[in-house]
Write an enzyme that holds these catalytic residues in place. Sequence first.
Site, PDB file in Angstrom:
ATOM      1  N   GLU A 288       0.717  -1.209  -0.127  1.00  0.00           N
ATOM      2  CA  GLU A 288      -0.173   0.048  -0.100  1.00  0.00           C
ATOM      3  C   GLU A 288       0.919   1.366  -0.011  1.00  0.00           C
ATOM      4  O   GLU A 288       0.353   2.412  -0.440  1.00  0.00           O
ATOM      5  CB  GLU A 288      -0.797  -0.044   1.354  1.00  0.00           C
ATOM      6  CG  GLU A 288      -0.149   0.331   2.577  1.00  0.00           C
ATOM      7  CD  GLU A 288       0.380  -0.926   3.044  1.00  0.00           C
ATOM      8  OE1 GLU A 288       0.992  -0.956   4.368  1.00  0.00           O
ATOM      9  OE2 GLU A 288       0.371  -1.904   2.565  1.00  0.00           O
ATOM     10  N   ASP A 330      21.294  17.148 -31.729  1.00  0.00           N
ATOM     11  CA  ASP A 330      21.588  18.070 -32.795  1.00  0.00           C
ATOM     12  C   ASP A 330      23.137  18.092 -32.770  1.00  0.00           C
ATOM     13  O   ASP A 330      23.743  17.489 -31.995  1.00  0.00           O
ATOM     14  CB  ASP A 330      21.005  19.346 -32.386  1.00  0.00           C
ATOM     15  CG  ASP A 330      21.308  20.027 -31.050  1.00  0.00           C
ATOM     16  OD1 ASP A 330      22.007  19.389 -30.449  1.00  0.00           O
ATOM     17  OD2 ASP A 330      20.833  21.013 -30.855  1.00  0.00           O
ATOM     18  N   ASN A 662       4.134 -14.870   2.713  1.00  0.00           N
ATOM     19  CA  ASN A 662       3.559 -14.785   4.110  1.00  0.00           C
ATOM     20  C   ASN A 662       1.938 -14.816   3.882  1.00  0.00           C
ATOM     21  O   ASN A 662       1.394 -15.722   4.683  1.00  0.00           O
ATOM     22  CB  ASN A 662       3.802 -13.522   4.591  1.00  0.00           C
ATOM     23  CG  ASN A 662       5.412 -13.467   5.011  1.00  0.00           C
ATOM     24  OD1 ASN A 662       5.941 -14.617   5.331  1.00  0.00           O
ATOM     25  ND2 ASN A 662       5.836 -12.525   5.324  1.00  0.00           N
TER      26      ASN A 662
END
Length: 862
Positions: A288, A330, A662
Amino acid sequence: MSANDELGTYWSADVDALLKGLASSKGGLSTSEAAARLKSAGPNALTENGHDSAFKVFIRQFRSPLVLILIGAAAISTAVGEAHEAIIITLIVLGSCVLGFLQEFSASRAMETLRLRLTRTTAALRDGGERTINASEVVPGDILRLSAGSLIPADGRILEARDFNVSEAVLTGETFPVVKMPGLAEADAPLIRRNNAVFAGTSVRSGTASVLVTRTGPRTEFASIAASLERQVPETEFARGIRRFGVLVTEIMFVMVIVVFFANASLGRPLIDSVLFSLALAVGLTPELLPAIISVTLARGARRMAENGVIVRRLEAIENLGSIDILCTDKTGTLTEGLIHLDAWMDTEGRPSSEILRLARLNAAFQSGMANPLDEAIVAAPMTEAPEKSFRKCDEVPYDFIRKRLSVIVKSPEQETILICKGAVANVLEICSTLRTACGEQPLTAERRAPLEESFRTWGEQGHRVLAIATRRLPSQQRYGRDAETALRLEGFLLFLDPPKQGVKESLKDLQARGITVKMITGDNRYVAAHLAASVGLRSDRILTGVQVSRLTAGGLAAKARITDLFVEIDPNQKERIVAALRARGHVVGYLGDGINDAAALHEADIGISVDGAVDVAREAADMVLLKRDLGVLVRGVDDGRATFANTMKYISITASANFGNMISMAFASLVLPFLPLLAKQILLNNFLSDIPSFAIATDNVDIEDKRSPRHWDIGFVRRFMITFGLISSVFDLATFAFLMLVARTGEQVFQTAWFVESLLTELLIVFVIRTRKRFWRSRPAGLLMVLTFAVAVVAIALPFLPLPDWFGFVPPPLPVILGILLITLSYLAVSEATKRWFFYREDRRSKVRGQTSRKPRRRHG
């Protein structure tokens, strides 16, 4: 009429009435009056505050659906008499949100500080003279001087204009520039037909103008239709990967929560415990803090890049910079010193001629368009007397990128009206009918043109940039236009030198060593470009000219561009085509440019890069701005971008695999154990503590191997990584269950305490294994990461022995249980280290088989 008043249909009003109403004049405002108007009208910006307040950032932490669900769960706990449970859940949620707030708010303030380093300026008449001021200080009544390359800062009415073309695509969507001139427009004229007015946010393509400012800030047309202008920003590859990762986690989480909830409910466990456990599993599975981690990592990367001379204008560009495999650049100022000097001035027969220098000096000194290094070099050339003192300027035909020439009309001391034209050799030759020779004026036939072109080629091969000078006697009249550029007499040539930049050869090698191919795109001729390429270490034999590009279809150009190193004699619009063609072949393209003609290519590239001294329109189109014109700065920026990407992916890989393992273990254990393997508050505490060191990942060291090649997001890799290491985690979790239930024969509270310690230790320490592809002891982590990780590990072991452990349902486990847990943890790390080597070996083989053709990041703005 005050400066604050709306001026209604100012495009249809008389100019004198507008000046009177604004209490202004064609000489502009005084400094004191401008300051007073700025105070009353406010800054010339869409909003006075460009960043969110601390309160808004804090409230944003609670927008996560999971956070809201947990708050709801805490409310339910309170309602059913579990106030103790509700307090713990609330404190942990609040702690996570405060942690996220501190990091995100700090990151946003840091980015605001960096943005302030890139202030935009404009030329305004103040106190009767031209001054450079910040665009935010423009007020109604100001007189602005605009020229090619200017980004228009406010709405206004044109007072004077010469060949003034404005790109209004940002407002109208019209691709081609619009010709603007003084005059009146109808009161009901739509935006696209107000050709006597300019608008904030648009840009000057060519020509010059004086403009009376009528509206600023939130009163401009740009502000009034800003909402409708906010087109959906295309996702970058990284953002798309984050979204797909979120979908993957959500799918797993949804299935797991539903199965676990109904399974626990069917086993007769208390409903509130089943709800809280299922929700805690969802939170435990979800990274989260990922948005905050990404914000912190990117902001820190931006600060580090700023220290190395790169200002990041758009944070998401950092990942793109680490992903580029082609850099288009360039020539002038990037590969060369940018300190152009006039090396020679020759007549048409190749002899030095002071008359050519005199004509060039008149053209350069009298032109009023955009300042450029060629004119500066001409004016700086040694002369006994400045000719502009005895000549008078009559008119000017400004430079544009189609004609590639500039003409000034002057009156000589003998009262002759002379047009002096200076420009690219081919473009000047096409309007010449004669040439000056030692024998007098001669027709410019094909036979006489051939030796001129041969001299031009020879000078180019020697590294000279060549311009041609031509003249024409004109009848006296008020105004002159482009039609005066006909039947000119070729006078001679100017030879400029811009030597290769010191150290550029080493920088190009460094870029190539990082898997980045450098391609030069220039308007210069093929001979100068090839000479420079050979001198700095680029291939000079694979060349494509502008004429050849114009004859190719999109598919043909995509095929050719991939194997071409030098694009020469290129028109501005072709730069955009070349970048698009390279991207169409799956390359991630960076474009480095600083001119008006680079803006479209900067927009098209995956990452646009400009320099601090670039014209406004180029700098605003860029994602990043180099404070120095130095490819070495860009090399460091690429390394920083890749380091930022690598650290972000570390958090995703570590958190996803550890959480996945887990949570799978807990879900399984909840179905076979006679009690919940962890209480909801223990799961939340575990998740909170494991997140603390995660913020230090932004400061982690990155192995040199991770900077040697472009980095790309790969959702397949993340999925395989998560499943592989998640399953290993689950296997050792099951071993922990077996040890605790069958060997140690622990009760419910000891089991929950021991497994809490084991799962937290493994999630903390696996960071050191997974953060590097090397053996973990050969890659040194950042000091802060080590300190925080071991500090939290000590807390994990000590927590059951601290006062009030029953708040979380912990009890001190016996010493044999602690030793068993530590042994299982060390075994887990050893197996993970061995698996890591096997896993990356398989991934490398997989990459070789499929050719590793990664998708490119998409652009972020339209």
